[in-house]
Design a protein around this motif. Structure first.
Motif, short mmCIF file in Angstrom:
data_model
loop_
_atom_site.label_atom_id
_atom_site.label_comp_id
_atom_site.label_asym_id
_atom_site.label_seq_id
_atom_site.Cartn_x
_atom_site.Cartn_y
_atom_site.Cartn_z
N THR A 1 45.54 25.64 9.26
CA THR A 1 46.96 26.00 9.12
C THR A 1 47.17 27.42 8.61
O THR A 1 48.30 27.89 8.55
CB THR A 1 47.67 25.02 8.18
OG1 THR A 1 46.96 24.99 6.92
CG2 THR A 1 47.71 23.62 8.77
N VAL A 2 46.11 28.10 8.25
CA VAL A 2 46.21 29.45 7.68
C VAL A 2 46.53 30.47 8.77
O VAL A 2 45.84 30.54 9.79
CB VAL A 2 44.92 29.84 6.94
CG1 VAL A 2 44.95 31.31 6.54
CG2 VAL A 2 44.72 28.96 5.72
N LYS B 1 51.93 19.75 0.91
CA LYS B 1 51.52 21.15 0.76
C LYS B 1 50.62 21.55 1.92
O LYS B 1 49.60 20.91 2.17
CB LYS B 1 50.76 21.35 -0.56
CG LYS B 1 51.60 21.19 -1.81
CD LYS B 1 50.75 21.42 -3.05
CE LYS B 1 51.56 21.28 -4.32
NZ LYS B 1 50.73 21.50 -5.52
N THR B 2 51.02 22.61 2.62
CA THR B 2 50.25 23.10 3.76
C THR B 2 49.83 24.54 3.51
O THR B 2 50.69 25.43 3.42
CB THR B 2 51.07 23.02 5.05
OG1 THR B 2 51.50 21.68 5.26
CG2 THR B 2 50.25 23.49 6.24
N PRO B 3 48.53 24.83 3.36
CA PRO B 3 48.09 26.20 3.10
C PRO B 3 48.37 27.12 4.28
O PRO B 3 48.04 26.79 5.41
CB PRO B 3 46.58 26.05 2.86
CG PRO B 3 46.21 24.79 3.58
CD PRO B 3 47.40 23.89 3.47
N THR B 4 48.99 28.26 4.01
CA THR B 4 49.34 29.20 5.09
C THR B 4 48.72 30.59 4.90
O THR B 4 48.52 31.31 5.88
CB THR B 4 50.87 29.36 5.19
OG1 THR B 4 51.39 29.75 3.90
CG2 THR B 4 51.52 28.05 5.62
N TYR C 1 45.21 29.40 -2.12
CA TYR C 1 46.07 29.64 -0.97
C TYR C 1 47.54 29.67 -1.40
O TYR C 1 47.91 29.04 -2.40
CB TYR C 1 45.93 28.53 0.08
CG TYR C 1 44.55 28.33 0.63
CD1 TYR C 1 44.14 28.99 1.79
CD2 TYR C 1 43.63 27.48 0.00
CE1 TYR C 1 42.86 28.80 2.31
CE2 TYR C 1 42.36 27.29 0.50
CZ TYR C 1 41.97 27.95 1.66
OH TYR C 1 40.71 27.76 2.16
N GLU C 2 48.35 30.39 -0.64
CA GLU C 2 49.79 30.19 -0.71
C GLU C 2 50.10 29.03 0.22
O GLU C 2 49.41 28.84 1.23
CB GLU C 2 50.56 31.44 -0.26
CG GLU C 2 50.67 32.52 -1.31
CD GLU C 2 51.67 33.59 -0.90
OE1 GLU C 2 52.69 33.24 -0.25
OE2 GLU C 2 51.43 34.77 -1.21
N TYR C 3 51.13 28.27 -0.12
CA TYR C 3 51.43 27.11 0.72
C TYR C 3 52.92 26.98 1.01
O TYR C 3 53.76 27.59 0.33
CB TYR C 3 50.91 25.83 0.06
CG TYR C 3 51.72 25.36 -1.14
CD1 TYR C 3 52.84 24.53 -0.99
CD2 TYR C 3 51.35 25.72 -2.43
CE1 TYR C 3 53.57 24.09 -2.09
CE2 TYR C 3 52.07 25.29 -3.53
CZ TYR C 3 53.18 24.47 -3.36
OH TYR C 3 53.91 24.04 -4.45
N THR C 4 53.23 26.20 2.01
CA THR C 4 54.60 25.81 2.31
C THR C 4 54.64 24.28 2.34
O THR C 4 53.61 23.64 2.58
CB THR C 4 55.08 26.35 3.67
OG1 THR C 4 54.19 25.90 4.70
CG2 THR C 4 55.11 27.87 3.66
N TYR D 1 51.30 28.52 -5.22
CA TYR D 1 49.88 28.52 -4.94
C TYR D 1 49.26 27.13 -5.06
O TYR D 1 49.75 26.27 -5.80
CB TYR D 1 49.15 29.47 -5.91
CG TYR D 1 49.60 30.90 -5.83
CD1 TYR D 1 49.27 31.71 -4.74
CD2 TYR D 1 50.36 31.47 -6.85
CE1 TYR D 1 49.68 33.03 -4.67
CE2 TYR D 1 50.78 32.79 -6.80
CZ TYR D 1 50.44 33.56 -5.71
OH TYR D 1 50.85 34.87 -5.64
#
Length: 373
Positions: free
Chosen positions: A211-212, A191-194, A182-185, A174
């Motif tokens: 990016t969500v 870190k990119t929020p998805t 956000y959850e991210y990758t 997170y």
């Protein structure tokens, strides 16, 4: 010899008896389900936070609700503060209040547990109806440790005074942007929020990053203070059940290039409606998708309008609804500019006396028309 009429009557009676038995069986099943004893969740209060044991073997614990309202649970409407501005009481049914810092570990019965979960109250046998960890409380700020790996549904729902949820930078699942979780990758180490997980209920406007791709269940449940919500993502695919429940939006803007799926099933056996008890004055979407939204279940219940997108061409900025002017400007750039280059070439040739003056009038006259748009 039997009468045909008597035979028909006899068959109907059999059917009636059969349906009666089915009804009795179904009734017995339903009564048995509701008569099942609740499975008690053992809780432990440590330093103002209530915990449950998630796994005894792995020594993990979860933050549990302090809500005692049961079916009468409600969000607070007032938050009382002392002379120093510190919250001291509220009228919600969960006792959490003010700033809450969730620790990474907790000692329970002389054993250290890692805090990994914001737990959901499923003591009634189903997590669907139980309260989330901080739901219905008077919290204003929450700090989450790096150890949190599972934020269960409605963890921050119905918290109208909650302004920010901060997540430790070292958390591997997170992240927090402007107090929103956000959850991210990781993409190229960044870190990119998805997935949108939770929005604090005290905010009045929110911008969801481009990016969500998913808004999870109960992400904004009870966020009654938010009046404007912008979803900048062009790749948003789905919005979970109760994600917009009980909201009172003046304006929702969705930049998705397709219509995001929403949950429309309600009642006891449904997952829950995305827009359950939600009021939205106007929803703005891509102009090409307005008709599709108006025909899609869940969305079609609201007033749908086209977004006025800014179109940038060179140094010019136009609104999307100025279609005719945009076409004219496009014609100017694709028609006049290339021809202007040719005019320059012709003028250069004229300077060297290669072409006669008469040809100048012929070559330039048509191009002067491009100024008339």
């Amino acid at each position: 010899m039997k009468s045909p009429g008597l035979g028909i009557v006899k068959t109907e009676n059999k059917n009636k008896i059969s349906m009666k038995k089915i009804t009795q069986i179904l009734t017995a099943i339903i009564l048995a389900v509701f008569a099942m004893p609740a499975v008690a969740q053992t809780t432990y209060d440590v330093d103002g936070i209530r915990y449950t044991i998630v796994s005894s073997n792995n020594k993990t614990a979860g933050v549990f609700t302090l809500n005692d309202g049961g079916s009468g649970s409600k969000a607070p409407t007032t938050l009382n503060k002392d002379e120093n501005g510190i919250p001291v009481s509220h009228d919600g049914t969960s006792d959490y209040i003010g700033v809450i810092s969730v620790p990474s570990t907790v000692i329970i019965n002389n054993t250290e547990y890692t805090v990994t979960t914001l737990d959901k109250d499923d003591s009634n046998g189903t997590s669907k109806w139980g309260a989330g960890s901080f739901q219905y409380s008077g919290v204003t700020t929450i700090d989450l440790p790096a150890t949190i790996t599972d934020i269960q549904q409605a963890a921050f729902a119905d918290c109208p005074f909650l302004m920010n949820i901060f997540v430790d930078e070292a958390n591997t699942k997170y992240m927090s942007i402007d107090g929103v979780v956000y959850e991210y990758t990781l993409k190229d180490g960044v870190k990119t929020p998805t997935k949108l997980v939770s929005v604090p209920g005290g905010k009045t406007s929110v911008l969801i990053p481009e990016t969500v791709t998913e808004i999870v269940k109960c992400a904004m449940d009870g966020c009654i203070n938010i009046k404007e919500l912008t979803i900048a993502s062009s790749t948003l695919e789905s919005i979970g059940a109760y994600a917009f429940a009980n909201m009172r939006l003046d304006k929702l803007t969705v930049y998705s290039s397709s219509v995001p799926s929403v949950s429309t099933s309600g009642g006891w056996f449904g997952e829950g409606k995305t827009f359950d008890d939600c009021q939205i004055t106007a929803i703005y979407v891509d102009a090409d998708l307005v008709d599709t939204y108006k025909k899609t279940n869940g969305w079609k219940d609201f007033d749908i309008y086209a977004i006025e997108k800014d179109v940038v061409v060179g140094t010019f900025t136009l609104k999307a609804n100025l279609t005719k002017n945009y076409k004219k400007l496009k014609k100017f750039w694709t028609g006049f500019v290339p021809n202007f280059i040719w005019i320059g070439i012709i003028c250069a040739l004229l300077l060297y006396g290669i072409l006669p003056i008469a040809f100048v009038k012929y070559a330039t006259a048509p191009h002067s028309l491009f100024f008339i748009i």
